[in-house]
Structure formats: C-alpha cells, structure tokens
Design an enzyme around this catalytic site. Sequence first.
Site, PDB file in Angstrom:
ATOM      1  N   LYS A   1     -15.873  16.461  -9.835  1.00  0.00           N
ATOM      2  CA  LYS A   1     -15.321  15.920  -8.579  1.00  0.00           C
ATOM      3  C   LYS A   1     -15.321  16.992  -7.493  1.00  0.00           C
ATOM      4  CE  LYS A   1     -12.048  13.058  -6.276  1.00  0.00           C
ATOM      5  NZ  LYS A   1     -11.000  12.070  -6.284  1.00  0.00           N
TER       6      LYS A   1
ATOM      7  N   GLU B   1     -17.103  11.301   2.453  1.00  0.00           N
ATOM      8  CA  GLU B   1     -17.854  10.170   1.895  1.00  0.00           C
ATOM      9  C   GLU B   1     -18.876   9.620   2.880  1.00  0.00           C
ATOM     10  OE1 GLU B   1     -15.550   7.801  -0.897  1.00  0.00           O
ATOM     11  OE2 GLU B   1     -16.754   6.080  -0.358  1.00  0.00           O
TER      12      GLU B   1
ATOM     13  N   ARG C   1     -20.468  11.166  -2.135  1.00  0.00           N
ATOM     14  CA  ARG C   1     -19.139  10.976  -2.730  1.00  0.00           C
ATOM     15  C   ARG C   1     -18.935   9.551  -3.230  1.00  0.00           C
ATOM     16  NH1 ARG C   1     -13.187  13.197  -0.765  1.00  0.00           N
ATOM     17  NH2 ARG C   1     -12.039  12.112  -2.414  1.00  0.00           N
TER      18      ARG C   1
ATOM     19  N   ARG D   1       1.597  15.910  12.570  1.00  0.00           N
ATOM     20  CA  ARG D   1       0.118  15.958  12.604  1.00  0.00           C
ATOM     21  C   ARG D   1      -0.483  16.756  11.452  1.00  0.00           C
ATOM     22  NH1 ARG D   1       1.196  16.891  18.129  1.00  0.00           N
ATOM     23  NH2 ARG D   1       1.152  14.941  19.289  1.00  0.00           N
TER      24      ARG D   1
ATOM     25  N   HIS E   1      -5.358   0.130 -12.913  1.00  0.00           N
ATOM     26  CA  HIS E   1      -6.566   0.511 -12.170  1.00  0.00           C
ATOM     27  C   HIS E   1      -7.667   0.988 -13.132  1.00  0.00           C
ATOM     28  CE1 HIS E   1      -9.021   2.161  -8.956  1.00  0.00           C
ATOM     29  NE2 HIS E   1      -9.028   3.329  -9.571  1.00  0.00           N
TER      30      HIS E   1
ATOM     31  N   ASN F   1     -17.245   6.166  -7.099  1.00  0.00           N
ATOM     32  CA  ASN F   1     -16.709   4.806  -7.206  1.00  0.00           C
ATOM     33  C   ASN F   1     -17.497   3.930  -8.167  1.00  0.00           C
ATOM     34  OD1 ASN F   1     -14.502   4.949  -5.315  1.00  0.00           O
ATOM     35  ND2 ASN F   1     -16.077   5.276  -3.766  1.00  0.00           N
TER      36      ASN F   1
ATOM     37  N   LYS G   1      -8.173  12.330  -0.641  1.00  0.00           N
ATOM     38  CA  LYS G   1      -7.977  10.950  -0.162  1.00  0.00           C
ATOM     39  C   LYS G   1      -6.500  10.608  -0.306  1.00  0.00           C
ATOM     40  CE  LYS G   1     -12.458   8.727  -0.878  1.00  0.00           C
ATOM     41  NZ  LYS G   1     -13.195   7.680  -1.635  1.00  0.00           N
TER      42      LYS G   1
ATOM     43  N   GLU H   1     -11.634   6.888 -16.160  1.00  0.00           N
ATOM     44  CA  GLU H   1     -12.178   7.697 -15.054  1.00  0.00           C
ATOM     45  C   GLU H   1     -12.959   8.891 -15.615  1.00  0.00           C
ATOM     46  OE1 GLU H   1     -12.155   6.810 -11.952  1.00  0.00           O
ATOM     47  OE2 GLU H   1     -10.414   5.533 -11.587  1.00  0.00           O
TER      48      GLU H   1
ATOM     49  N   HIS I   1     -16.072   0.670  -9.512  1.00  0.00           N
ATOM     50  CA  HIS I   1     -14.869   0.333  -8.755  1.00  0.00           C
ATOM     51  C   HIS I   1     -14.992  -0.971  -7.979  1.00  0.00           C
ATOM     52  CE1 HIS I   1     -13.668   4.304  -9.955  1.00  0.00           C
ATOM     53  NE2 HIS I   1     -12.548   4.269  -9.262  1.00  0.00           N
TER      54      HIS I   1
ATOM     55  N   HIS J   1     -12.301  -3.508  -8.510  1.00  0.00           N
ATOM     56  CA  HIS J   1     -11.393  -3.970  -7.447  1.00  0.00           C
ATOM     57  C   HIS J   1     -11.308  -5.487  -7.434  1.00  0.00           C
ATOM     58  CE1 HIS J   1     -11.853   0.024  -5.048  1.00  0.00           C
ATOM     59  NE2 HIS J   1     -10.878   0.079  -5.945  1.00  0.00           N
TER      60      HIS J   1
HETATM   61  P1  NAD Z   1       0.987   5.555 -11.179  1.00  0.00           P
HETATM   62  O1  NAD Z   1       1.141   6.650 -10.233  1.00  0.00           O
HETATM   63  O2  NAD Z   1       1.598   4.250 -10.852  1.00  0.00           O
HETATM   64  O3  NAD Z   1       1.522   6.031 -12.608  1.00  0.00           O
HETATM   65  C1  NAD Z   1       1.472   5.130 -13.686  1.00  0.00           C
HETATM   66  C2  NAD Z   1       2.845   4.990 -14.366  1.00  0.00           C
HETATM   67  O4  NAD Z   1       3.102   6.155 -15.156  1.00  0.00           O
HETATM   68  C3  NAD Z   1       4.017   4.893 -13.403  1.00  0.00           C
HETATM   69  O5  NAD Z   1       4.970   4.007 -13.929  1.00  0.00           O
HETATM   70  C4  NAD Z   1       4.572   6.303 -13.390  1.00  0.00           C
HETATM   71  O6  NAD Z   1       5.930   6.373 -13.025  1.00  0.00           O
HETATM   72  C5  NAD Z   1       4.368   6.709 -14.821  1.00  0.00           C
HETATM   73  N1  NAD Z   1       4.266   8.131 -15.085  1.00  0.00           N
HETATM   74  C6  NAD Z   1       3.598   9.036 -14.326  1.00  0.00           C
HETATM   75  N2  NAD Z   1       3.575  10.223 -14.955  1.00  0.00           N
HETATM   76  C7  NAD Z   1       4.261  10.072 -16.093  1.00  0.00           C
HETATM   77  C8  NAD Z   1       4.569  10.946 -17.157  1.00  0.00           C
HETATM   78  N3  NAD Z   1       4.117  12.194 -17.194  1.00  0.00           N
HETATM   79  N4  NAD Z   1       5.308  10.462 -18.172  1.00  0.00           N
HETATM   80  C9  NAD Z   1       5.717   9.169 -18.187  1.00  0.00           C
HETATM   81  N5  NAD Z   1       5.429   8.285 -17.223  1.00  0.00           N
HETATM   82  C10 NAD Z   1       4.704   8.743 -16.188  1.00  0.00           C
HETATM   83  O7  NAD Z   1      -0.567   5.250 -11.492  1.00  0.00           O
HETATM   84  P2  NAD Z   1      -1.871   6.180 -11.582  1.00  0.00           P
HETATM   85  O8  NAD Z   1      -2.778   5.484 -12.505  1.00  0.00           O
HETATM   86  O9  NAD Z   1      -1.526   7.601 -11.814  1.00  0.00           O
HETATM   87  O10 NAD Z   1      -2.443   6.095 -10.104  1.00  0.00           O
HETATM   88  C11 NAD Z   1      -2.912   4.892  -9.550  1.00  0.00           C
HETATM   89  C12 NAD Z   1      -2.967   5.069  -8.056  1.00  0.00           C
HETATM   90  O11 NAD Z   1      -3.865   6.131  -7.742  1.00  0.00           O
HETATM   91  C13 NAD Z   1      -3.467   3.862  -7.294  1.00  0.00           C
HETATM   92  O12 NAD Z   1      -2.626   3.638  -6.200  1.00  0.00           O
HETATM   93  C14 NAD Z   1      -4.851   4.268  -6.824  1.00  0.00           C
HETATM   94  O13 NAD Z   1      -5.194   3.652  -5.600  1.00  0.00           O
HETATM   95  C15 NAD Z   1      -4.682   5.748  -6.665  1.00  0.00           C
HETATM   96  N6  NAD Z   1      -5.928   6.519  -6.764  1.00  0.00           N
HETATM   97  C16 NAD Z   1      -6.203   7.409  -5.781  1.00  0.00           C
HETATM   98  C17 NAD Z   1      -7.338   8.192  -5.858  1.00  0.00           C
HETATM   99  C18 NAD Z   1      -7.614   9.206  -4.790  1.00  0.00           C
HETATM  100  O14 NAD Z   1      -8.706   9.797  -4.786  1.00  0.00           O
HETATM  101  N7  NAD Z   1      -6.691   9.473  -3.914  1.00  0.00           N
HETATM  102  C19 NAD Z   1      -8.196   8.074  -6.955  1.00  0.00           C
HETATM  103  C20 NAD Z   1      -7.881   7.158  -7.957  1.00  0.00           C
HETATM  104  C21 NAD Z   1      -6.738   6.385  -7.851  1.00  0.00           C
HETATM  105  N1  GLY Z   2     -11.585   8.341  -6.256  1.00  0.00           N
HETATM  106  C1  GLY Z   2     -12.790   8.389  -5.488  1.00  0.00           C
HETATM  107  C2  GLY Z   2     -12.840   9.505  -4.517  1.00  0.00           C
HETATM  108  O1  GLY Z   2     -11.973  10.340  -4.495  1.00  0.00           O
HETATM  109  O2  GLY Z   2     -13.750   9.570  -3.735  1.00  0.00           O
END
Ligand code: NAD
Ligand code: GLY
Length: 358
Positions: A224, A234, A238, A118, A262, A242, A140, A182, A245, A249
Amino acid sequence: MQTLTVQLADRSYPIHIGSGLLRAGDVLRAAIGRRDVLLVSNVTVAPLYAGLAKAALRGNRIVEVTLPDGEQHKTLATAGRVFDVLVANRLGRDVVVLALGGGVIGDLAGFVAACYQRGVDLVQVPTTLLAHVDSSVGGKTAVNHPGGKNLIGAFHQPIAVVSDTELLASLPDRELRSGIAEIIKYGLIRDAGFFAWLERNVEALLARDPAALRHAIYRSCEIKAEIVGRDEREQGERAILNLGHTFGHAIEAATGYVEWLHGEAVATGLLIAADMSRRLGRLTAEDVERVRRLLERAGLPAQAPRIGVDGARGYMQIDKKVRAGRVRLVLLQRIGAAEFTGDYPDAALTATLEAHFA
Ligand code: NAD
Ligand code: GLY
C-alpha cells in the site's frame, strides 16, 4: 519492531509494526512529543486500550472523546461532536489527533484532523486487522452521507502509524477474517509470491500466530505504501487497491450495510472480479478456484446475495469510480497483477453479474 516509510516528500511518515508497541510507549511518545492530544476512540476500544495510550503519553495534556461504536456513527453529526470538544477545550493548531480504533474511528478522526483549523496532525493507532493493513495508511479520511458511504472526506496523511499487533488479541474472529480479505487483495493485485504464502499460512493467521500476522501486515503495508507513494490522490494506479470493492459495495449497499462486514463483501467481490477476469481470458479456471479456496479457508463468504443483475448494476452505478455513466473496474491480468479499466465488453460484465447475483 519493523518500520516502513510512506514516501511523500515532506509529508513522508513511518509505519511502525510490532507487538507491544503501545505498552512500551516510546514510538508513540516520539511521534507526539509533549504536544496536546485529542484521543478519539469508541466505547468498545477505549476501555481496552486507551489506558495504554494515556500511560505512554503521561505528562501530556490529553482530552478524550469516546464515541459510540459502529459504522452508523461515521457521520458529520459525530464529527461535529468531536469538533465541539476541540473548541470547548481550546485545543490549538498544535494539537495531535490520536485515532485509536478500527477504520470507522480512523476515518472519522482523520476527517476531523483534516478539517480542524484547516488541518492538524494525526497519529493512527489501528486496532482491527483491516485498519492495520488498509485504512490507517494512505490518508483517505471520510464520513458517510445518507446518500452514500465515504462521500464527504479529504486526503490527510497521518504523521505516524503505530501498528501494534498485540491489540488484535481481543478482536472478534469475524473481524479478523474481514481483515484477511484485504490482505488477500494485496497478494492478488501485486504479489503472486505473497498470495502463495497466504495459501500456506492462512490457518496461522486465523490462529493469530504473531509472526504470521506481522509478516502479513508488513507486506500489505509495504504494497500500500508503495502505491500511495506513487499516486497519493488516486489519479490512476491507486485505484487497483479497490479490487473487488465495486462488487463488494453493491453487496454492502443492497444489504443495508448491516448484514455484511466490509471485508466480507470485499472477499466475495474479489472472487467476482477474478471470475470476470477469467471470462476476459486473463485468469484460468484454476486461478479462480485458488481464489475461491483461499477465501473459503479464511472463513470468508464466496456467494453473493441474489440481488438480481439490475439490482447489482444499480448499486454499482453509485460507485465513486463511475465516469460518464461507465462503471470502471479493477480486473486481474493474472494472480499478482491488476489493472483499472472501463474498457471491457459489456457482455462479460452482464455474464458475470448473472452468474453471481441472478
Ligand atoms: P470498525 O472500525 O467498525 O471495527 C470493527 C469492530 O471491531 C467495531 O465494533 C470495533 O469497536 C471493534 N474493535 C476494534 N478494534 C478492536 C479490538 N482490538 N478488540 C475488540 N474489538 C475491536 O471496522 P473496520 O473493519 O476496522 O473498518 C471499517 C471502516 O473502514 C469502514 O468505514 C470503511 O469505509 C473504512 N475503510 C477505510 C479505508 C481507508 O483507506 N481510509 C480503507 C478500508 C476501509
Ligand atoms: N482503501 C483503498 C485506498 O486507500 O485507496
């Protein structure tokens, strides 16, 4: 090192930003203490940086889970594998889940931390630029469902974010550019001065100039943190995080989540949102050109795939911000100010979709 705080009463937490923080080890040690650690990373990042994390936490009991790389593994099944490791190693409620990776690892490890017994503590060590400025902050967490991205998740704030810019040295250029999208978003929604700073410094960011990266990450996290501090779940404000987005999307979904990163889809979405804001008389044509030029200089795509107006509309309908069938959008009031609204003339959306997707 600079430290920001996400202000959430008794769940407030620091974001430490600097170069070499993992190597130095002290902020990670201070966040975790002597507690047991589940170190979650992937096959790309773990060989590069897990050693630094383990050296920083020498003396702690550390159990490692190294997951396959890629968005397609951000699933309940993969989370299940991580739960299995937690249970098999009898890790208790005092375990700290340490997410070492980009947004995929951060979201998945965060989701596991939110659910295991939990809720257990989570520390984020982002390794992509996108994770530094967005996904590691704000709580998130989620995994994907075959029916849509991030459909299964929870709000679960970390107890600390250790944002070490040294880890960005190995990031592929395309991933770096995706993170810059971003960062541009933050200038557009909240800070015209920061947007102008980006116009002057985008080449420095692309060249990974340490001071430019630190400033961009700090200002993005500051914006942020301020918004999340006021609207954690949100309920309103918040949603402006987006910007771009909903259009983005649609691009990601239409192209099967594999062709476009993304941040690339968000970049094109930013331009489409700016263009729709112009059609509503809020932005000038010159403002839209500034957005287009900055995205182009950052090496980000400005042209959406021609998926058709009905195609785009269909994908926009599955957005989590739809209410009673109405697509609510983040639109710009000017460069530096945004609003979240379902109150816009349908003709403006149709004209926008025709211009970009037809
Ligand atoms: P990712 O985590 O897939 O990383 C991109 C690529 O870079 C991967 O192949 C990874 O292995 C590689 N990588 C990571 N760090 C590295 C480094 N230092 N050196 C070499 N390679 C490296 O992609 P991302 O763009 O970081 O994240 C996308 C994800 O984040 C999506 O799933 C999206 O939904 C999520 N997201 C979440 C939020 C949130 O608020 N929680 C916000 C934006 C995006
Ligand atoms: N990435 C959008 C949020 O965290 O609300």
